[in-house]
Design a protein around this motif. Sequence first.
Motif, mmCIF file in Angstrom:
data_model
loop_
_atom_site.group_PDB
_atom_site.id
_atom_site.type_symbol
_atom_site.label_atom_id
_atom_site.label_comp_id
_atom_site.label_asym_id
_atom_site.label_seq_id
_atom_site.Cartn_x
_atom_site.Cartn_y
_atom_site.Cartn_z
ATOM 1 N N PHE A 122 8.937 13.304 -1.321
ATOM 2 C CA PHE A 122 7.689 13.596 -2.028
ATOM 3 C C PHE A 122 6.790 12.370 -1.938
ATOM 4 O O PHE A 122 7.208 11.251 -2.276
ATOM 5 N N ASP A 123 5.571 12.584 -1.463
ATOM 6 C CA ASP A 123 4.569 11.527 -1.483
ATOM 7 C C ASP A 123 3.894 11.598 -2.848
ATOM 8 O O ASP A 123 3.050 12.453 -3.098
ATOM 9 N N GLU A 124 4.309 10.682 -3.729
ATOM 10 C CA GLU A 124 3.815 10.680 -5.115
ATOM 11 C C GLU A 124 2.806 9.547 -5.330
ATOM 12 O O GLU A 124 2.667 9.050 -6.453
ATOM 13 N N VAL A 125 2.152 9.144 -4.244
ATOM 14 C CA VAL A 125 1.196 8.037 -4.360
ATOM 15 C C VAL A 125 0.090 8.394 -5.362
ATOM 16 O O VAL A 125 -0.382 7.543 -6.112
ATOM 17 N N VAL A 126 -0.312 9.665 -5.387
ATOM 18 C CA VAL A 126 -1.335 10.091 -6.352
ATOM 19 C C VAL A 126 -0.702 10.676 -7.619
ATOM 20 O O VAL A 126 -1.110 10.362 -8.741
ATOM 21 N N THR A 127 0.319 11.506 -7.458
ATOM 22 C CA THR A 127 0.877 12.202 -8.624
ATOM 23 C C THR A 127 1.721 11.287 -9.526
ATOM 24 O O THR A 127 1.826 11.540 -10.726
ATOM 25 N N GLY A 142 -0.362 17.324 3.394
ATOM 26 C CA GLY A 142 -1.109 16.458 2.474
ATOM 27 C C GLY A 142 -1.645 15.264 3.225
ATOM 28 O O GLY A 142 -1.707 15.264 4.457
ATOM 29 N N TYR A 143 -2.015 14.225 2.489
ATOM 30 C CA TYR A 143 -2.493 12.968 3.086
ATOM 31 C C TYR A 143 -1.406 11.923 2.853
ATOM 32 O O TYR A 143 -0.830 11.857 1.769
ATOM 33 N N HIS A 144 -1.128 11.096 3.875
ATOM 34 C CA HIS A 144 -0.022 10.147 3.708
ATOM 35 C C HIS A 144 -0.335 8.718 4.132
ATOM 36 O O HIS A 144 0.592 7.905 4.208
ATOM 37 N N GLY A 195 2.772 4.447 -5.498
ATOM 38 C CA GLY A 195 1.885 3.334 -5.146
ATOM 39 C C GLY A 195 0.779 3.201 -6.163
ATOM 40 O O GLY A 195 0.972 2.626 -7.232
ATOM 41 N N LYS A 196 -0.377 3.796 -5.821
ATOM 42 C CA LYS A 196 -1.535 3.756 -6.706
ATOM 43 C C LYS A 196 -1.089 3.868 -8.160
ATOM 44 O O LYS A 196 -0.281 4.721 -8.494
ATOM 45 N N GLY A 197 -1.647 3.068 -8.995
ATOM 46 C CA GLY A 197 -1.415 3.263 -10.422
ATOM 47 C C GLY A 197 -0.293 2.439 -10.998
ATOM 48 O O GLY A 197 -0.305 2.132 -12.184
ATOM 49 N N ASN A 226 0.847 -1.196 0.000
ATOM 50 C CA ASN A 226 0.000 0.000 0.000
ATOM 51 C C ASN A 226 0.884 1.248 0.000
ATOM 52 O O ASN A 226 2.061 1.174 0.391
ATOM 53 N N GLY A 227 0.287 2.371 -0.348
ATOM 54 C CA GLY A 227 1.022 3.628 -0.271
ATOM 55 C C GLY A 227 1.536 3.872 1.144
ATOM 56 O O GLY A 227 2.629 4.409 1.347
ATOM 57 N N SER A 228 0.732 3.455 2.131
ATOM 58 C CA SER A 228 1.119 3.660 3.539
ATOM 59 C C SER A 228 2.405 2.917 3.887
ATOM 60 O O SER A 228 3.167 3.371 4.752
ATOM 61 N N ASP A 229 2.643 1.774 3.271
ATOM 62 C CA ASP A 229 3.920 1.060 3.500
ATOM 63 C C ASP A 229 5.075 1.954 3.069
ATOM 64 O O ASP A 229 6.092 2.068 3.758
ATOM 65 N N MET A 252 5.660 15.454 1.813
ATOM 66 C CA MET A 252 4.548 16.245 1.285
ATOM 67 C C MET A 252 4.056 15.722 -0.056
ATOM 68 O O MET A 252 4.797 15.092 -0.808
ATOM 69 N N GLU A 253 2.768 15.997 -0.315
ATOM 70 C CA GLU A 253 2.256 15.827 -1.672
ATOM 71 C C GLU A 253 2.719 17.081 -2.411
ATOM 72 O O GLU A 253 2.376 18.202 -2.001
ATOM 73 N N ALA A 254 3.479 16.907 -3.472
ATOM 74 C CA ALA A 254 4.043 18.071 -4.160
ATOM 75 C C ALA A 254 2.944 18.984 -4.695
ATOM 76 O O ALA A 254 3.130 20.191 -4.829
#
Length: 433
Positions: free
Chosen positions: A228-233, A146-148, A256-258, A121-124, A199-201
């Motif tokens: 950089f938390d790039e789980v979404v970006t 952001g969200y992490h 992560g995601k994607g 998961n992104g959380s890992d 951070m989410e950039a």
Amino acid sequence: MKYPSFKKSVELLAQVRGIIPGAAQTFSKGPTQFSAGSAPNFIVSGKGCRLTDLDGNELIDYSSSLGAVTLGYAYPAVDRAVAAQMKRGMSLTLPSPLEYELGMVLKDIYPCAEMVRYGKNGSDATSGAVRAARAITGREVVACCGYHGWQDWYIATTTRDRGIPGGVKALTKTFDYNDPASLERVFEENNGNVACVIMEATGVVRPEKNFLKEVKRITHKHGALLIFDEVVTGFRLALGGAQEFFGVVPDMACIGKGMGNGMPISAVVGKKRFMKVFDEIFFSFTFGGEALSLAASLATISEMKRHDVPGHMARMGQTLMDGYNALAKKHGLEDVTKCVGYPCRNIVSLKDETGQESLLVKTFFQQEAVARGVLFCGYHNYTLSHKVRDILATLSAYDGALAELKDALGKGGSREIKKRLNGELLQPVFRKL
Ligand SMILES: Cc1ncc(COP(=O)(O)O)c(C=O)c1O
């Protein structure tokens, strides 16, 4: 308007509520986000950008499994890769060579990636990166924006902080986006004890006045690491995420995601001198190198490159965003609703007659969009399978839903909307205190 039936969903939901707290494993997939009675609560299958729910309704999807699906559901090239690997085994006793193969692909794509470790998961990934930063610096405080994910150090900063020790909570500090002074304050108030800035950039808002470069400068000035938390970006804003898009390279990044088109895989990538600490810290779990997800990720990234998926997402998203805002104008609802964000991922704000963001209005709009064939969830995550015809069908559904909204607002505002609801009111995941 003939509304679709969600009878089976509602019946199963009643049973599920007796055995699964929250009725889902992810808040964003639960009945607080999909109105029981006027939207589905269970999906039985997906193909491309369409879902079929338990009652047999077919809907165009924009959650794309919270952004985890980037090519489309049941995407043949990924399914083939997974099926081929399945014949060779899913979880093997020693690492699969695919770990190295995928690592080399990621190294090529992400500017900061010299080494890589995988998670599910992104959380890992965010947990691992923060632990690494604490180990490297010998410091304890985390600054975030952001969200992490669901781990203690981040959730401690939200309203769902029950069960988290005060000592842990005290070690995470938040700062505000586009406000370098708020980050400087965190460093000043925690005197040499900030291990990292995670951070989410970017989210919906764009960075202003070189904000990301400024964050990097401040972070390094104080001897901390930038993550950089790039789980979404990641794989969405650009193949190489926000660091490629904005040209600001962090020390480590979480993706992560994607990356597996829905298969559970995430990763921490980063500079060798920092990533080497993963040899010493504890970042180790049974399914870390599970081979189906590694195979899925290799196939997914190969398709993304072949079809310029971020470019496709941006084109589809720009069309939908522009079309939505034109419809809002046509219905005289510019002050009520707006589609904002980046072309590749945008969100829809919905306000009531007092100008406040309203879950009541969102519930009603979801009901009306779903009745017209679109599983509206408040945001749009595009995939390669969203084609122009799907975007046009969506805009046509939104046209009808906005006409209903205009009518209800004109005939009594929120009171009238409440009367017209067929299902349960949506709820926030994080309640305002
Ligand atoms: C930016 C960001 N980071 C981290 C996470 C956590 O990822 P996961 O839910 O896969 O643990 C999410 C999930 O939504 C996210 O959006």
